[in-house]
Design a protein around this motif. Structure first.
Motif, PDB file in Angstrom:
ATOM      1  N   ALA A   1       1.228  -4.378   3.519  1.00  0.00           N
ATOM      2  CA  ALA A   1      -0.070  -4.240   4.178  1.00  0.00           C
ATOM      3  C   ALA A   1      -0.254  -5.198   5.350  1.00  0.00           C
ATOM      4  O   ALA A   1      -0.841  -4.820   6.366  1.00  0.00           O
ATOM      5  CB  ALA A   1      -1.184  -4.452   3.153  1.00  0.00           C
TER       6      ALA A   1
ATOM      7  N   GLN B   1       6.561   0.721   9.854  1.00  0.00           N
ATOM      8  CA  GLN B   1       6.920   1.155   8.510  1.00  0.00           C
ATOM      9  C   GLN B   1       8.409   1.470   8.418  1.00  0.00           C
ATOM     10  O   GLN B   1       9.058   1.116   7.442  1.00  0.00           O
ATOM     11  CB  GLN B   1       6.084   2.379   8.111  1.00  0.00           C
TER      12      GLN B   1
ATOM     13  N   TYR C   1       4.710   6.892   0.511  1.00  0.00           N
ATOM     14  CA  TYR C   1       5.573   5.905   1.145  1.00  0.00           C
ATOM     15  C   TYR C   1       4.969   4.511   1.005  1.00  0.00           C
ATOM     16  O   TYR C   1       3.836   4.284   1.397  1.00  0.00           O
ATOM     17  CB  TYR C   1       5.766   6.228   2.627  1.00  0.00           C
TER      18      TYR C   1
ATOM     19  N   TRP D   1       0.853  -1.184   0.000  1.00  0.00           N
ATOM     20  CA  TRP D   1       0.000   0.000   0.000  1.00  0.00           C
ATOM     21  C   TRP D   1       0.886   1.229   0.000  1.00  0.00           C
ATOM     22  O   TRP D   1       2.020   1.198   0.442  1.00  0.00           O
ATOM     23  CB  TRP D   1      -0.900   0.019   1.221  1.00  0.00           C
ATOM     24  N   TRP D   2       0.313   2.323  -0.467  1.00  0.00           N
ATOM     25  CA  TRP D   2       1.050   3.585  -0.495  1.00  0.00           C
ATOM     26  C   TRP D   2       0.243   4.616   0.279  1.00  0.00           C
ATOM     27  O   TRP D   2      -0.950   4.795   0.040  1.00  0.00           O
ATOM     28  CB  TRP D   2       1.232   4.069  -1.929  1.00  0.00           C
ATOM     29  N   ILE D   3       0.880   5.294   1.197  1.00  0.00           N
ATOM     30  CA  ILE D   3       0.254   6.414   1.901  1.00  0.00           C
ATOM     31  C   ILE D   3       1.234   7.572   1.875  1.00  0.00           C
ATOM     32  O   ILE D   3       2.384   7.437   2.302  1.00  0.00           O
ATOM     33  CB  ILE D   3      -0.114   6.066   3.354  1.00  0.00           C
ATOM     34  N   ALA D   4       0.802   8.688   1.355  1.00  0.00           N
ATOM     35  CA  ALA D   4       1.601   9.910   1.257  1.00  0.00           C
ATOM     36  C   ALA D   4       2.927   9.647   0.539  1.00  0.00           C
ATOM     37  O   ALA D   4       3.955  10.218   0.899  1.00  0.00           O
ATOM     38  CB  ALA D   4       1.837  10.509   2.641  1.00  0.00           C
TER      39      ALA D   4
END
Length: 116
Positions: free
Chosen positions: A21, A67, A17, A12-15
């Motif tokens: 998952a 992370q 990064y 997954w990608w958030i902001a």
């Protein structure tokens, strides 16, 4: 016969990064379960807002830790339980670290500014 397919983890990608998952979900669930158990054992039921804020802080710290260190499932679960159990202690650790550094900086400033 069936074909052989290599399994790759879901990313997954958030902001901007990327993170895997599975460990992230395990970590989040571990923090939520730990904080719910601690909240149900509390004798004062009127501090739900404080408990929600501490739970959000625990989630943030544990997600960032998982992370940053790219943990596997077991390590992510143990990290989530540990940080969730620490709870309000995280605030105490942060306060002592910040207050100690501010005091050291102030003492260093006063020591250098008082010399002629």
């Amino acid at each position: 016969m069936g074909t052989f397919a290599a399994r790759e983890p879901v990313v997954w990608w958030i902001a901007g990064y990327p993170f895997v998952a599975g460990p992230m979900v395990v970590c989040i669930m571990a923090v939520i379960i730990t904080r719910v158990v601690i909240g149900l054992q509390a004798h004062t039921k009127g501090q739900w807002a404080l408990d929600v804020a501490i739970s959000a802080l625990c989630l943030l710290v544990s997600v960032l830790w998982v992370q940053a260190h790219d943990l596997d499932l077991l390590k992510a679960g143990i990290t989530g339980i540990g940080i969730g159990a620490t709870g309000a202690g995280i605030i105490g650790f942060a306060k002592s670290a910040v207050i100690g550094r501010v005091k050291a900086g102030f003492d260093a400033f006063m020591g250098t500014s008082s010399k002629p």
